[in-house]
Write a protein that holds these residues in place. Sequence first.
Motif, PDB file in Angstrom:
ATOM      1  N   CYS A 159      -4.811   2.600   8.102  1.00  0.00           N
ATOM      2  CA  CYS A 159      -3.673   1.574   8.770  1.00  0.00           C
ATOM      3  C   CYS A 159      -2.738   1.715   7.853  1.00  0.00           C
ATOM      4  N   ARG A 179       0.663   0.333   5.961  1.00  0.00           N
ATOM      5  CA  ARG A 179       1.693  -0.813   5.985  1.00  0.00           C
ATOM      6  C   ARG A 179       2.994  -0.401   6.324  1.00  0.00           C
ATOM      7  N   THR A 198       1.881  -8.514   6.998  1.00  0.00           N
ATOM      8  CA  THR A 198       0.638  -7.488   7.157  1.00  0.00           C
ATOM      9  C   THR A 198      -0.142  -7.760   8.429  1.00  0.00           C
ATOM     10  N   ALA A 208      -0.532  -4.442  10.531  1.00  0.00           N
ATOM     11  CA  ALA A 208      -2.047  -4.040  11.193  1.00  0.00           C
ATOM     12  C   ALA A 208      -2.157  -3.582  12.426  1.00  0.00           C
TER      13      ALA A 208
END
Lengths: 263, 90
Positions: free
Chosen positions: B3, B5, B32, B36
Amino acid sequence: MSYRSLAWLPIVVVGAFLLAWAVAPMPAREPLLIVEIEASKALALLGCAAAALVFEPGEYLRRAWLMLGACTLLLFARDVFAMAAHPAHGDTVALVVQGVFAIAGNGCSVVGTWMLARTWKVSGLDAGATPGGNALLIGAIVAAALVTGWPVISDVRALVGGDVFAVVPLASDLADAVVVALLAPLARTALALRGGVLRWPWAFLTASGLLWLAFDVAYGGLTAAHVDPSRAHAVLEAMRTLPTLYAFSAGLSQRNILAVSVA
Amino acid sequence: MACSRMGGAETTGNAIADRVAARLSLYLGPHTGRAAVKTCARKALGRGAETLTLGDLPALQQALRPMLRTFVGRAQCEVVLEQIARELGL
């Protein structure tokens, strides 16, 4: 204990130590120093253990915290051995035992810091290379080379010159170099988590690393200026205690976050 | 698969995604937390967070699990995912 208290605690403790040192009579200074050094290591060990044990067996950060705890335990054991055994000057067996503790402790420090530095990538949140991240990494590597380069060269020279025990400071200096270089990913993680509670342990770990760097700079500066570091013994030990206590703060904040549901 | 950023606006424009991001942000911070959700939605569902529906939640939770487990451990991860499901009425 609140996160802000954990942020201030190392500064307050070290300030109190320096004050006590300044007013203490001469005979009391050495015992005071020993208490300060060993108490800070015991607290760091406590913090790392608290952080590790809040994770379940096999979890990534449990292993990382255990490695940092093992580092502190081994360095603590080296000190206890030296105090308990009272080895005579030049006692080879005692030097070997202390050297093994020191090298093993530094090895654990490198592995633990490496694991912490990789947490972001392990979590699956890695963004790959970014210009800012690369600059931070290059800066940390340059700082590591500048600060630990000369001591490493001196240690290698001593080793080549037949001083087999130079392997102990060499291991310590190489460990310092790696840990300083790994400050970049630690700092990136702390910055990425800003605004969340997880920023606290990562910020404290980063602070601890930066303070080790400051200690190395101060020690190297004194050596380069041909000043006997023992003349600044209390200040240098205070500078060594600060990062050790920030490891305690990091561990305790990690434990707090997981032991208490955030909301 | 990672994943990544990502930067982005303060909200995703989707109430479900924003709710999940808000819960994650308590731990990971708002930046974040949002990133996410966005990228795990893309990873798990192959589309953006702005298209999330309640039916997508199990797949999104599954995609978030490895990341959360790393940072907060298995037990706390399940607590967070449970809180998310409860907040969304599941």
